[in-house]
Design a protein around this motif. Sequence first.
Motif, PDB file in Angstrom:
ATOM      1  N   THR A 154      65.844  21.557  43.601  1.00 49.80           N
ATOM      2  CA  THR A 154      66.370  22.728  42.708  1.00 49.80           C
ATOM      3  C   THR A 154      65.461  24.144  43.068  1.00 49.80           C
ATOM      4  O   THR A 154      66.037  25.060  42.578  1.00 49.80           O
ATOM      5  CB  THR A 154      65.866  22.306  41.229  1.00 49.80           C
ATOM      6  OG1 THR A 154      64.611  21.944  41.166  1.00 49.80           O
ATOM      7  CG2 THR A 154      66.769  21.191  40.918  1.00 49.80           C
ATOM      8  N   HIS A 155      64.438  23.938  43.781  1.00 52.28           N
ATOM      9  CA  HIS A 155      63.674  24.903  44.423  1.00 52.28           C
ATOM     10  C   HIS A 155      63.108  24.607  45.558  1.00 52.28           C
ATOM     11  O   HIS A 155      62.677  23.504  45.681  1.00 52.28           O
ATOM     12  CB  HIS A 155      62.707  25.635  43.161  1.00 52.28           C
ATOM     13  CG  HIS A 155      61.678  24.718  42.773  1.00 52.28           C
ATOM     14  ND1 HIS A 155      62.112  23.708  41.808  1.00 52.28           N
ATOM     15  CD2 HIS A 155      60.525  24.299  43.082  1.00 52.28           C
ATOM     16  CE1 HIS A 155      60.966  22.771  41.548  1.00 52.28           C
ATOM     17  NE2 HIS A 155      59.950  23.293  42.475  1.00 52.28           N
ATOM     18  N   LEU A 156      62.841  25.558  46.562  1.00 53.68           N
ATOM     19  CA  LEU A 156      61.993  25.270  47.791  1.00 53.68           C
ATOM     20  C   LEU A 156      60.656  24.690  47.461  1.00 53.68           C
ATOM     21  O   LEU A 156      59.851  25.559  46.654  1.00 53.68           O
ATOM     22  CB  LEU A 156      62.031  26.358  48.544  1.00 53.68           C
ATOM     23  CG  LEU A 156      63.593  26.947  49.198  1.00 53.68           C
ATOM     24  CD1 LEU A 156      63.440  28.185  49.916  1.00 53.68           C
ATOM     25  CD2 LEU A 156      64.301  25.695  49.754  1.00 53.68           C
ATOM     26  N   GLY A 157      60.193  23.629  48.051  1.00 56.08           N
ATOM     27  CA  GLY A 157      58.828  23.312  47.965  1.00 56.08           C
ATOM     28  C   GLY A 157      58.590  22.034  48.506  1.00 56.08           C
ATOM     29  O   GLY A 157      59.290  21.664  49.255  1.00 56.08           O
ATOM     30  N   PRO A 158      57.444  21.311  48.323  1.00 60.49           N
ATOM     31  CA  PRO A 158      56.939  20.200  48.939  1.00 60.49           C
ATOM     32  C   PRO A 158      57.953  18.973  48.597  1.00 60.49           C
ATOM     33  O   PRO A 158      58.577  18.901  47.349  1.00 60.49           O
ATOM     34  CB  PRO A 158      55.590  19.983  48.721  1.00 60.49           C
ATOM     35  CG  PRO A 158      55.327  20.604  47.367  1.00 60.49           C
ATOM     36  CD  PRO A 158      56.322  21.848  47.478  1.00 60.49           C
ATOM     37  N   PRO A 159      57.824  17.681  49.033  1.00 60.03           N
ATOM     38  CA  PRO A 159      58.500  16.500  48.638  1.00 60.03           C
ATOM     39  C   PRO A 159      58.654  16.170  47.127  1.00 60.03           C
ATOM     40  O   PRO A 159      59.350  15.716  46.473  1.00 60.03           O
ATOM     41  CB  PRO A 159      58.337  15.619  49.567  1.00 60.03           C
ATOM     42  CG  PRO A 159      57.612  16.156  50.780  1.00 60.03           C
ATOM     43  CD  PRO A 159      57.114  17.497  50.329  1.00 60.03           C
TER      44      PRO A 159
END
Length: 326
Positions: free
Chosen positions: A7-12
Amino acid sequence: MKAIQCTHLGPPDDLELATLPDLVAGPGEVVIEVHAAPLNFPDVLMIQGKYQLRPELPFIPGAEVAGLVTAVGEGVSHLQVGDRVASFVQLGGFAEQVKAPASATFPLPDGLDFAEGAALPLAYGTSAHALLDRAELKPGQTLLVLGAAGGVGLAAVQIAKALGARVIAAASSDEKLELCRQSGADDTINYAAEDLRARLKALTGGQGPDVIYDPVGGSLAEPAFRSIAWGGKYLVVGFAEGDIPALPLNLPLLKGASVMGVFWGEFARRDPKKNFANLRQLLGWMQEGKIRPHISARYPLADVPQALKDMAGRKVTGKAVIEPQR
């Protein structure tokens, strides 16, 4: 259906397990009940916005799948409900269902495990395109595979042996190199403990490898290229180390060598007939026992974040697979 969403860029760990509407097949599509969806290194990059493909948010990662066809869209004649298939979907694989283009979906032999079949489109498709189409690897030639214990690396080792080449596998540990030997590698290099150039010189009598397959990039690229044979071919497959290397252009000149990009996804889109011919060849080799994907780990759908962390931490050899029906 349940699916893993970005839903938003980031870590796993930022990925979410969501419940979404069941899928309906559109024209030229099939819906697949996903039984296996392999992880690929681009999945780790894509959820962080570090890959060349940047899908709109929210999206479901997972580029390739295997499972059962549950619905067939208008205009699809070569597939039927109930068929066992594998497909390259680019997005959507980490879910209980996925919509797939029928043109990128092919039947699996009855005796083939879903996890092994799911590993064919991207990892083996990439390596087949690299070695058959780009390098035109010949029997008796020497191939160096960097990152040889990873998914595409092991695929390259096996395909090269099926083609009659000599394979030198390079990886970062003796345990990984043992897996490469089990997959057919003739010689090995532990580049965490040995000097890559010195070992290549010794193994090739100073001639160097005819073809270098590089899915790693980073600090290994330049010393590997400096070791290439006259007229050799250097296959740029990916950058698993994270850094994109800058290669001095005098090196290709001095070696009479070629630097060749390998972008399987675009090749498959532009030349689907040749891609399907490669996949048929791969299935034939698999049925003959010449190639077989190594599945090192299987995870339920909810464990996608942990699986991606394991891949990013270099804890995966061969292929790790998500099994959404568990």
